[in-house]
Design a protein around this motif. Structure first.
Motif, PDB file in Angstrom:
ATOM      1  N   GLN A  16     -42.043  43.147 -39.111  1.00 52.52           N
ATOM      2  CA  GLN A  16     -42.697  42.515 -40.250  1.00 52.52           C
ATOM      3  C   GLN A  16     -41.638  41.937 -41.181  1.00 52.52           C
ATOM      4  N   ILE A  17     -41.753  40.655 -41.438  1.00 51.47           N
ATOM      5  CA  ILE A  17     -40.811  39.963 -42.317  1.00 51.47           C
ATOM      6  C   ILE A  17     -41.564  39.476 -43.543  1.00 51.47           C
ATOM      7  N   THR A  18     -41.108  39.887 -44.721  1.00 54.63           N
ATOM      8  CA  THR A  18     -41.716  39.406 -45.950  1.00 54.63           C
ATOM      9  C   THR A  18     -40.755  38.464 -46.660  1.00 54.63           C
ATOM     10  N   ILE A  19     -41.318  37.454 -47.264  1.00 53.85           N
ATOM     11  CA  ILE A  19     -40.539  36.402 -47.912  1.00 53.85           C
ATOM     12  C   ILE A  19     -40.984  36.277 -49.362  1.00 53.85           C
ATOM     13  N   GLU A  20     -40.018  36.148 -50.242  1.00 55.44           N
ATOM     14  CA  GLU A  20     -40.314  35.926 -51.654  1.00 55.44           C
ATOM     15  C   GLU A  20     -39.487  34.757 -52.127  1.00 55.44           C
ATOM     16  N   GLY A  21     -40.155  33.780 -52.742  1.00 52.92           N
ATOM     17  CA  GLY A  21     -39.427  32.580 -53.135  1.00 52.92           C
ATOM     18  C   GLY A  21     -38.945  31.852 -51.898  1.00 52.92           C
ATOM     19  N   GLN A  22     -37.658  31.678 -51.793  1.00 52.03           N
ATOM     20  CA  GLN A  22     -37.069  30.956 -50.666  1.00 52.03           C
ATOM     21  C   GLN A  22     -36.140  31.839 -49.853  1.00 52.03           C
ATOM     22  N   ALA A  23     -36.369  33.149 -49.871  1.00 53.93           N
ATOM     23  CA  ALA A  23     -35.477  34.058 -49.159  1.00 53.93           C
ATOM     24  C   ALA A  23     -36.259  35.219 -48.545  1.00 53.93           C
ATOM     25  N   VAL A  24     -35.673  35.806 -47.502  1.00 54.07           N
ATOM     26  CA  VAL A  24     -36.250  36.993 -46.876  1.00 54.07           C
ATOM     27  C   VAL A  24     -36.122  38.162 -47.840  1.00 54.07           C
ATOM     28  N   LYS A  25     -37.243  38.784 -48.175  1.00 53.84           N
ATOM     29  CA  LYS A  25     -37.254  39.891 -49.130  1.00 53.84           C
ATOM     30  C   LYS A  25     -37.131  41.244 -48.439  1.00 53.84           C
ATOM     31  N   ALA A  73     -24.504  38.028 -37.352  1.00 51.36           N
ATOM     32  CA  ALA A  73     -25.242  37.399 -38.447  1.00 51.36           C
ATOM     33  C   ALA A  73     -25.998  36.156 -37.996  1.00 51.36           C
ATOM     34  N   ASN A  74     -25.409  35.375 -37.082  1.00 49.63           N
ATOM     35  CA  ASN A  74     -26.056  34.132 -36.675  1.00 49.63           C
ATOM     36  C   ASN A  74     -27.179  34.340 -35.667  1.00 49.63           C
ATOM     37  N   SER A  75     -27.348  35.558 -35.177  1.00 53.71           N
ATOM     38  CA  SER A  75     -28.432  35.844 -34.230  1.00 53.71           C
ATOM     39  C   SER A  75     -29.263  37.038 -34.697  1.00 53.71           C
ATOM     40  N   SER A  76     -29.407  37.163 -36.014  1.00 53.22           N
ATOM     41  CA  SER A  76     -30.262  38.190 -36.587  1.00 53.22           C
ATOM     42  C   SER A  76     -30.831  37.678 -37.901  1.00 53.22           C
ATOM     43  N   VAL A  77     -32.008  38.186 -38.245  1.00 54.80           N
ATOM     44  CA  VAL A  77     -32.611  37.884 -39.542  1.00 54.80           C
ATOM     45  C   VAL A  77     -32.183  38.966 -40.508  1.00 54.80           C
ATOM     46  N   ASP A 113     -31.551  36.209 -46.399  1.00 54.23           N
ATOM     47  CA  ASP A 113     -31.425  34.929 -45.688  1.00 54.23           C
ATOM     48  C   ASP A 113     -32.326  33.883 -46.327  1.00 54.23           C
ATOM     49  N   PRO A 114     -31.860  32.652 -46.457  1.00 55.14           N
ATOM     50  CA  PRO A 114     -32.747  31.587 -46.940  1.00 55.14           C
ATOM     51  C   PRO A 114     -33.841  31.320 -45.913  1.00 55.14           C
ATOM     52  N   VAL A 115     -35.039  31.048 -46.387  1.00 55.40           N
ATOM     53  CA  VAL A 115     -36.151  30.809 -45.477  1.00 55.40           C
ATOM     54  C   VAL A 115     -35.890  29.591 -44.592  1.00 55.40           C
ATOM     55  N   SER A 116     -35.058  28.666 -45.054  1.00 57.96           N
ATOM     56  CA  SER A 116     -34.748  27.478 -44.265  1.00 57.96           C
ATOM     57  C   SER A 116     -34.002  27.799 -42.974  1.00 57.96           C
ATOM     58  N   SER A 117     -33.381  28.991 -42.918  1.00 59.18           N
ATOM     59  CA  SER A 117     -32.639  29.373 -41.718  1.00 59.18           C
ATOM     60  C   SER A 117     -33.471  30.223 -40.761  1.00 59.18           C
ATOM     61  N   LEU A 118     -34.688  30.558 -41.162  1.00 54.13           N
ATOM     62  CA  LEU A 118     -35.473  31.538 -40.415  1.00 54.13           C
ATOM     63  C   LEU A 118     -35.807  31.060 -39.005  1.00 54.13           C
ATOM     64  N   TYR A 119     -36.246  29.833 -38.869  1.00 53.71           N
ATOM     65  CA  TYR A 119     -36.650  29.355 -37.540  1.00 53.71           C
ATOM     66  C   TYR A 119     -35.483  29.390 -36.565  1.00 53.71           C
ATOM     67  N   GLU A 120     -34.334  28.873 -36.965  1.00 53.82           N
ATOM     68  CA  GLU A 120     -33.188  28.830 -36.056  1.00 53.82           C
ATOM     69  C   GLU A 120     -32.751  30.241 -35.662  1.00 53.82           C
ATOM     70  N   LYS A 121     -32.803  31.159 -36.592  1.00 52.96           N
ATOM     71  CA  LYS A 121     -32.416  32.540 -36.277  1.00 52.96           C
ATOM     72  C   LYS A 121     -33.415  33.179 -35.316  1.00 52.96           C
ATOM     73  N   LEU A 122     -34.697  32.960 -35.549  1.00 54.45           N
ATOM     74  CA  LEU A 122     -35.703  33.520 -34.653  1.00 54.45           C
ATOM     75  C   LEU A 122     -35.601  32.906 -33.262  1.00 54.45           C
ATOM     76  N   ALA A 123     -35.303  31.617 -33.196  1.00 57.78           N
ATOM     77  CA  ALA A 123     -35.135  30.968 -31.898  1.00 57.78           C
ATOM     78  C   ALA A 123     -33.956  31.582 -31.149  1.00 57.78           C
ATOM     79  N   SER A 124     -32.888  31.913 -31.874  1.00 54.38           N
ATOM     80  CA  SER A 124     -31.733  32.547 -31.249  1.00 54.38           C
ATOM     81  C   SER A 124     -32.086  33.939 -30.732  1.00 54.38           C
TER      82      SER A 124
END
Length: 228
Positions: free
Chosen positions: A112-121, A140-144, A148-159
């Motif tokens: 479960q990932i919760t987000i507040e504002g523009q970052a992972v909370k 770091a580049n292959s984990s959430v 983390d800024p929410v803008s990086s979430l997709y790329e990290k999850l894809a990794s």
């Protein structure tokens, strides 16, 4: 007290309103009496809070956004907003505050990932374990990671999805809680139900269920809750 009650009822409705979703609410505020429903009202014609029967989902969303200031609405949950293909969600992930990743059937190791504002909370497992990053032992580049800024979430999850040990955690991707500060998600009109709540007095709260058929409002239920 009122804020705690709203938070507690939200925790309960994550399961109540989305029984098909293996959601386990990570954050608790200690033992509190379970709220009970006083009454249920139903609306099948006309409108309620400006939301009209037969209204299209896209025009309902800004009305719910407006309730943040008029009613104190702090969440909007989208029922059955579930996917099995991450690549279709690149533009949609930043629009949500609560994301669940799991296998089928659901597991204690669902994430479960919760987000507040523009970052992972926060990051929690369905077992209730709190993490600072997921997977715990990845770089770091292959984990959430929390922060983390929410803008990086997709790329990290894809990794992460490319790692054999975690591929099954993407069999069930639930985008549950909508960020009301973010733009409308056009895929929301495929959901059979949205729901939100707000305080109506000390230790009292209404939960509004907006039901859809074919992307249009078919009925509304208003559940009135109070604390023991």
């Amino acid at each position: 007290m009122r804020t705690n009650f709203i938070g507690f009822l939200l925790s309960m409705t994550l399961v109540y309103g989305c029984q098909m979703e293996p959601s386990v609410t990570p954050e608790t505020t200690g033992p509190e009496p379970e709220p009970y429903r006083i009454t249920r009202d139903s609306i099948k014609s006309g409108n309620y809070l400006g939301i009209a029967i037969d209204e299209e989902a896209a025009s309902v969303y800004p009305k719910i956004q407006a309730l943040q200031s008029t009613k104190g609405v702090i969440y909007l949950n989208i029922v059955n907003n579930v996917f099995s293909e991450l690549t279709t969600l690149k533009e949609r992930l930043p629009l949500y505050q609560y994301i669940l990743l799991d296998q089928k059937p659901g597991s204690d190791s669902g994430v479960q990932i919760t987000i507040e504002g523009q970052a992972v909370k926060g990051i929690y497992l369905n077992s209730g374990q709190q993490l600072t990053q997921w997977p715990e032992k990845q770089a770091a580049n292959s984990s959430v990671r929390v922060g983390d800024p929410v803008s990086s979430l997709y790329e990290k999850l894809a990794s992460i999805r490319s790692l054999k040990a975690y591929t099954n955690k993407f069999e069930y991707i639930s985008l549950l809680t909508k960020n009301l500060s973010a733009a409308y998600d056009s895929g929301m009109d495929q959901s059979p139900q949205w729901y939100f709540g707000y305080s109506t007095g000390p230790d009292q709260m209404d939960q509004i269920q907006v039901h859809f058929e074919g992307g249009k409002v078919s009925k509304l239920y208003i559940d009135h809750y109070a604390k023991y």
